[in-house]
Design an enzyme around this catalytic site. Structure first.
Site, PDB file in Angstrom:
ATOM      1  CB  SER A 146      -0.884  -0.005   1.255  1.00 18.94           C
ATOM      2  OG  SER A 146      -1.544   1.232   1.447  1.00 18.94           O
ATOM      3  CE1 TYR A 159      -5.264  -1.900   4.210  1.00 15.62           C
ATOM      4  CE2 TYR A 159      -3.952   0.098   3.943  1.00 15.62           C
ATOM      5  CZ  TYR A 159      -4.578  -1.006   3.395  1.00 15.62           C
ATOM      6  OH  TYR A 159      -4.515  -1.232   2.039  1.00 15.62           O
TER       7      TYR A 159
END
Length: 254
Positions: A146, A159
């Site tokens: 990410s 996350y």
């Protein structure tokens, strides 16, 4: 057939893609099938019928397999059996979840849930896949990282922690396995229009700020990740190891 076909063809290969029911995972499954790979898709809650149809439209075989990525210990036996019974040439660790909450209020159960799905199960599947790939002397493992493998983010501490760890694990596995013919790399998608990012797109001010920073001037689509996955799954990337490849419209360059 020429260089492009030889370098990028996945004919005769089988790819295991976790979480291919929608979004990025579905885009990757479709792209790999388009390059010639048969697909095994794993899910616990989502229907894979739409993805199956897309794969079969490419003339490839789709097989569904149930794995609950939120329970890492529980998937060991079933995943081990899958790797034992099927020659999996490509592993795409795509399954992931996100919980949004202020850091001071972030529930511990949500922290553990995110780490189990995004990190712990990824480690188990990569380890299992690697054992079989090491015996064969070849294999491709693609993790989905990410932008938050590089940045801190807002309201997403679990996350962010998981995606930083995915980037580190990618490099760690690559360091150990590259000499044995296994390429381990990661794709770091930018702002992609999926269900996970809907809350951000629905926030008019934040959506506007994001678009201003992206040099490409738009949100990415799931299909934008597909070509990158084909590259990392194919012979064309045989000398690429431990790389975190951002597909972000230029976000990190600004």
């Amino acid at each position: 057939m020429g260089y492009l076909h030889d370098a990028f063809s996945l004919k005769g290969k089988t790819a295991l893609v976790t979480g291919p029911g929608t979004g990025i995972g579905q885009g990757i499954a479709k792209a790999l099938a388009g390059a010639g790979a048969d697909i095994i898709g794993t899910s616990h809650t989502s229907s894979l019928s739409e993805t199956q149809q897309l794969v079969e439209q490419e003339g490839r075989i789709f097989t569904s397999f149930t794995l609950d990525m939120s329970k890492p210990e529980a998937i060991k036996d079933s995943a081990a059996e899958l790797f034992e019974n099927r020659q999996i040439d490509i592993l795409v660790n795509n399954a992931g979840i996100i919980h949004r909450e202020k850091a001071e209020d972030f529930p511990e159960e949500n922290w553990q849930h995110v780490l189990n799905v995004n990190l712990n199960s990824l480690f188990i599947l990569t380890q299992l896949a690697g054992r079989h790939m090491l015996k064969r002397g070849h294999g491709k493992i693609i993790n989905i990282a990410s932008l938050l493998s590089f940045q801190g983010g807002i309201l997403v501490p679990a996350y962010t922690a998981s995606k930083h760890a995915v980037a580190g694990l990618t490099k760690s596995f690559a360091n150990e396995w590259a000499a044995s013919g296994i390429q381990v790399n990661a794709i770091a998608p930018g702002y992609i229009s999926t269900a996970n990012t809907k809350p951000i797109r629905d926030d008019e001010k934040r959506n506007e700020d994001i678009l201003k920073r992206i040099p490409a001037g738009r949100w990415g689509q799931a299909d934008d990740i597909g070509g990158t996955a084909v590259f990392l799954a194919s012979r064309a990337s045989d000398y690429v190891n431990g790389h975190i490849l951002a597909v972000d419209g230029g976000w990190l360059s600004r």
